[in-house]
Design a protein around this motif. Structure first.
Motif, PDB file in Angstrom:
ATOM      1  N   VAL A   1       0.812  -1.238  -0.076  1.00 13.44           N
ATOM      2  CA  VAL A   1      -0.003  -0.163   0.052  1.00 13.44           C
ATOM      3  C   VAL A   1       0.891   1.215   0.146  1.00 13.44           C
ATOM      4  O   VAL A   1       1.883   1.263   0.697  1.00 13.44           O
ATOM      5  CB  VAL A   1      -0.780  -0.005   1.278  1.00 13.44           C
ATOM      6  N   CYS A   2       0.560   2.205  -0.844  1.00 14.13           N
ATOM      7  CA  CYS A   2       1.433   3.342  -0.771  1.00 14.13           C
ATOM      8  C   CYS A   2       1.263   4.320   0.276  1.00 14.13           C
ATOM      9  O   CYS A   2       0.257   4.826   0.615  1.00 14.13           O
ATOM     10  CB  CYS A   2       1.258   4.291  -2.156  1.00 14.13           C
ATOM     11  N   PRO A   3       2.368   4.396   1.140  1.00  9.93           N
ATOM     12  CA  PRO A   3       2.158   5.329   2.315  1.00  9.93           C
ATOM     13  C   PRO A   3       1.777   6.710   2.024  1.00  9.93           C
ATOM     14  O   PRO A   3       1.401   7.418   2.922  1.00  9.93           O
ATOM     15  CB  PRO A   3       3.460   5.113   3.221  1.00  9.93           C
ATOM     16  N   VAL A   4       2.411   7.366   0.991  1.00  9.75           N
ATOM     17  CA  VAL A   4       2.023   8.649   0.591  1.00  9.75           C
ATOM     18  C   VAL A   4       0.780   9.042   0.128  1.00  9.75           C
ATOM     19  O   VAL A   4       0.322   9.895   0.812  1.00  9.75           O
ATOM     20  CB  VAL A   4       3.265   8.886  -0.583  1.00  9.75           C
ATOM     21  N   CYS A   5       0.282   8.008  -0.616  1.00  2.95           N
ATOM     22  CA  CYS A   5      -1.327   8.226  -0.957  1.00  2.95           C
ATOM     23  C   CYS A   5      -1.919   8.192   0.468  1.00  2.95           C
ATOM     24  O   CYS A   5      -2.928   8.915   0.519  1.00  2.95           O
ATOM     25  CB  CYS A   5      -1.616   7.147  -1.953  1.00  2.95           C
ATOM     26  N   ALA A   6      -1.738   7.037   1.287  1.00  6.44           N
ATOM     27  CA  ALA A   6      -2.676   6.999   2.304  1.00  6.44           C
ATOM     28  C   ALA A   6      -2.420   8.009   3.297  1.00  6.44           C
ATOM     29  O   ALA A   6      -3.391   8.494   4.242  1.00  6.44           O
ATOM     30  CB  ALA A   6      -2.021   5.726   3.177  1.00  6.44           C
TER      31      ALA A   6
ATOM     32  N   GLY B   1       8.148   2.855  -9.124  1.00  6.63           N
ATOM     33  CA  GLY B   1       7.527   3.292 -10.466  1.00  6.63           C
ATOM     34  C   GLY B   1       6.281   4.467  -9.896  1.00  6.63           C
ATOM     35  O   GLY B   1       6.383   5.452 -10.644  1.00  6.63           O
ATOM     36  N   HIS B   2       5.406   4.218  -8.869  1.00 10.92           N
ATOM     37  CA  HIS B   2       4.325   4.671  -8.569  1.00 10.92           C
ATOM     38  C   HIS B   2       4.895   5.913  -8.186  1.00 10.92           C
ATOM     39  O   HIS B   2       4.270   7.104  -8.166  1.00 10.92           O
ATOM     40  CB  HIS B   2       3.521   3.857  -7.495  1.00 10.92           C
ATOM     41  N   LEU B   3       5.897   5.708  -7.224  1.00 11.67           N
ATOM     42  CA  LEU B   3       6.577   6.941  -6.512  1.00 11.67           C
ATOM     43  C   LEU B   3       6.983   8.078  -7.329  1.00 11.67           C
ATOM     44  O   LEU B   3       6.691   9.316  -7.425  1.00 11.67           O
ATOM     45  CB  LEU B   3       7.801   6.722  -5.473  1.00 11.67           C
TER      46      LEU B   3
ATOM     47  N   GLU C   1       3.805   9.638  -9.420  1.00  9.46           N
ATOM     48  CA  GLU C   1       2.726  10.087  -8.639  1.00  9.46           C
ATOM     49  C   GLU C   1       3.272  11.236  -7.741  1.00  9.46           C
ATOM     50  O   GLU C   1       2.547  12.278  -7.493  1.00  9.46           O
ATOM     51  CB  GLU C   1       1.884   9.254  -8.040  1.00  9.46           C
ATOM     52  N   HIS C   2       4.498  10.888  -7.136  1.00 10.33           N
ATOM     53  CA  HIS C   2       4.827  11.541  -6.007  1.00 10.33           C
ATOM     54  C   HIS C   2       6.104  12.518  -6.292  1.00 10.33           C
ATOM     55  O   HIS C   2       6.651  13.044  -5.222  1.00 10.33           O
ATOM     56  CB  HIS C   2       5.017  10.894  -4.830  1.00 10.33           C
ATOM     57  N   ARG C   3       6.737  12.533  -7.472  1.00 12.48           N
ATOM     58  CA  ARG C   3       8.145  12.824  -7.757  1.00 12.48           C
ATOM     59  C   ARG C   3       7.937  14.542  -7.566  1.00 12.48           C
ATOM     60  O   ARG C   3       8.851  15.219  -7.028  1.00 12.48           O
ATOM     61  CB  ARG C   3       8.625  12.579  -8.998  1.00 12.48           C
TER      62      ARG C   3
HETATM   63 ZN   LIG Z   1       1.285   6.829  -3.999  1.00 15.22          ZN
END
Ligand SMILES: [Zn+2]
Ligand SMILES: [Zn+2]
Ligand SMILES: [Zn+2]
Ligand SMILES: [Zn+2]
Length: 160
Positions: A109-114, A130-132, A135-137
């Motif tokens: 589970v993505c902790p940043v999204c959460a 890849g998700h980071l 979505e979060h760069r």
């Molecule tokens: Zn995320």
């Protein structure tokens, strides 16, 4: 928002609780209240070894960080879902994951999204690096708009 609306503790079943909330980064949609987390509760799927992300409510963020939050770039610190290391920002988490966990394809589970206000609390990915990056760069947009509205709120406060 001082409570975790719509969230219930998966152990004591308390709903819309106050204070810190801990979200498992391995089990899908598994949240604990601070009391249960501190007791180290487990279930048939959730083990005490699982990394968990501490999520604060908006009013806790205001309480803990006050005006300082406007100059600090990270109101939340993130937990690595692979090795449980804590204290990352979204940028250092990406560096860490791309340096240490490139070989793993475990679903997490993505902790940043959460942790983001308004983010997807149960975003599961098997390509976390890849998700980071994707979505979060750029820094979380939700957080930036949150900071802007927060600073407006502060300014109004000063004028009173
Ligand atoms: Zn995320
Ligand atoms: Zn509980
Ligand atoms: Zn778990
Ligand atoms: Zn790690």
């Amino acid at each position: 928002m001082s409570r975790h609306e719509g969230v219930s503790c998966d152990s004591c079943l308390k709903s819309n609780f106050n204070g810190r909330r801990y979200k498992c980064l391995i089990c899908y949609d598994y949240d604990l209240c601070a009391d249960c987390y501190e007791e180290g509760v487990t279930s048939t799927r959730h083990l005490v070894e699982h990394p968990m992300q501490c999520i604060l409510t908006r009013s806790d963020i205001e309480l803990y960080f006050g005006g300082e939050m406007l100059t600090s770039d990270q109101p939340q610190s993130f937990t690595c879902p692979y090795c449980k290391k804590m204290g990352f920002s979204d940028a250092t988490l990406l560096e860490h994951v791309s340096a240490e966990h490139t070989e793993t394809s475990l679903e997490v589970v993505c902790p940043v999204c959460a942790g983001l206000p308004g983010g997807d609390p149960n975003l599961v990915t098997d390509d976390f690096a890849g998700h980071l990056t994707l979505e979060h760069r750029q820094g979380p947009r939700e957080l930036i708009s949150f900071l802007i509205s927060f600073s407006k709120h502060l300014r109004i406060f000063h004028y009173l």
